[in-house]
Write an enzyme that holds these catalytic residues in place. Structure first.
Site, PDB file in Angstrom:
ATOM      1  N   SER A  10       0.800  -1.216   0.000  1.00  0.00           N
ATOM      2  CA  SER A  10       0.000   0.000   0.000  1.00  0.00           C
ATOM      3  C   SER A  10       0.834   1.268   0.000  1.00  0.00           C
ATOM      4  CB  SER A  10      -0.918   0.018   1.227  1.00  0.00           C
ATOM      5  OG  SER A  10      -0.151  -0.065   2.410  1.00  0.00           O
ATOM      6  N   CYS A  11       1.938   1.273   0.765  1.00  0.00           N
ATOM      7  CA  CYS A  11       2.640   2.541   0.945  1.00  0.00           C
ATOM      8  C   CYS A  11       3.975   2.593   0.244  1.00  0.00           C
ATOM      9  CB  CYS A  11       2.844   2.827   2.430  1.00  0.00           C
ATOM     10  SG  CYS A  11       4.061   1.762   3.213  1.00  0.00           S
ATOM     11  N   GLY A  12       4.485   1.475  -0.244  1.00  0.00           N
ATOM     12  CA  GLY A  12       5.776   1.508  -0.901  1.00  0.00           C
ATOM     13  C   GLY A  12       6.895   1.597   0.114  1.00  0.00           C
ATOM     14  N   CYS A  39       8.995   2.432   3.110  1.00  0.00           N
ATOM     15  CA  CYS A  39       8.755   2.976   4.437  1.00  0.00           C
ATOM     16  C   CYS A  39      10.069   3.009   5.186  1.00  0.00           C
ATOM     17  CB  CYS A  39       7.742   2.125   5.188  1.00  0.00           C
ATOM     18  SG  CYS A  39       6.164   1.946   4.328  1.00  0.00           S
ATOM     19  N   GLU A  67       6.532   8.352  -4.486  1.00  0.00           N
ATOM     20  CA  GLU A  67       7.360   7.234  -4.941  1.00  0.00           C
ATOM     21  C   GLU A  67       7.189   6.967  -6.426  1.00  0.00           C
ATOM     22  OE1 GLU A  67       7.333   4.250  -1.229  1.00  0.00           O
ATOM     23  OE2 GLU A  67       5.444   4.725  -2.189  1.00  0.00           O
TER      24      GLU A  67
END
Length: 283
Positions: free
Chosen positions: A114-116, A118, A221
């Protein structure tokens, strides 16, 4: 690897009536990426194109830029206690002499679908200096009408989504709208890495005459990955983040969001869009 989908039992409720049936779900498994034998990152991904995913990830990190930088990619045997191969660990070997940025050696990154990326220490750590500055000379010129038709073509080419409804997609088009490649993954950043990795493997970087279209939103990103690959135009069917717009403005990337039908917002790099044509069509 072909573990793209799996079957699970599901209870369906339709107008109050219950039934049981198998459902097709997209597969999500971890992939550990090692660089020259050293653990670097773990990403949750849909199995398939794992070598391209690893290569594209390293392009985004500034480790790889040319086909000649890459010596080999292999699955690591003995990834489990009993020595069996899970096909969930890959080792990327760079060509001797390829400089490795310190940032990639000093951190162990965990990425999610979901967030790439981190756990970046700072924004400066993300702003990796690209070896392919956006340099489309003469500039790519795109008709808004051409952009308007790309989401439908992306959706039509999503084979796994039709079975699961659970995948993001990324596609590369020529400046004239010809579909070059499309990849699907449970994470949109993985789908982009697979595209860029395949381009590296085929010795096609930089992608200076292409358009990148992503399902969902355009995060920082994704903008970074486009810039690192020399892609001049990034379009998304949903919203960009403020940081993505800032990066696009700084690097000269054309960023289009909310691309739905004939409607779209141009956040940066409007010089590549034939906006006078769109204005004339509305008059």
């Amino acid at each position: 690897m072909g573990r793209v989908t799996e079957r699970r039992k599901v209870i369906r409720i339709r107008d109050g009536a219950l039934s049981s049936r198998p459902d097709t779900l997209v597969t999500e498994e971890p992939l550990e990426i090692r660089l020259n034998g050293k653990p670097l990152a773990i990403t949750m991904r849909t199995p398939g194109d794992d070598f391209a995913l690893a290569a594209g990830f390293l392009v985004s990190e500034g480790v790889l830029a040319r086909h000649s930088d890459l010596q080999n990619i292999v699955y690591c045997a003995g990834a489990t206690a009993d020595g069996s191969n899970t096909y969930n660990v890959v080792d990327v070997t760079t060509t001797p002499g390829v400089p490795i940025p310190d940032i990639t050696l000093e951190r162990n990154v965990y990425t999610t679908s979901s967030c790439g990326l981190c756990g970046k220490a700072s924004l400066d750590a993300v702003r990796t200096t690209t070896r392919w500055p956006i340099n489309d000379t003469p500039p790519v010129r795109v008709e808004p009408e051409l952009l308007a038709g790309l989401p439908d073509r992306l959706r039509a080419a999503q084979r796994v989504f039709d079975r699961t409804g659970g995948l993001h997609a990324a596609a590369l088009f020529t400046e004239h709208g010809e579909l070059l490649d499309i990849r699907e993954d449970v994470g949109r950043h993985n789908a982009v890495d697979k595209l860029i990795g395949r381009a590296l493997q085929n010795n096609n970087l930089p992608l200076s005459r292409t358009l990148l279209l992503v399902s969902g939103r355009a995060s920082f990103e994704l903008a970074q990955k486009a810039v690192m690959a020399g892609i001049p135009v990034l379009a998304a069917v949903s919203a960009p983040s403020s940081l993505a717009v800032d990066l696009a403005t700084e690097t000269g990337l054309t960023l289009v969001g909310f691309l739905r039908g004939h409607n779209m917002n141009v956040y940066a790099g409007e010089h590549r869009l034939a906006l006078e044509t769109a204005t004339a069509a509305q008059s």
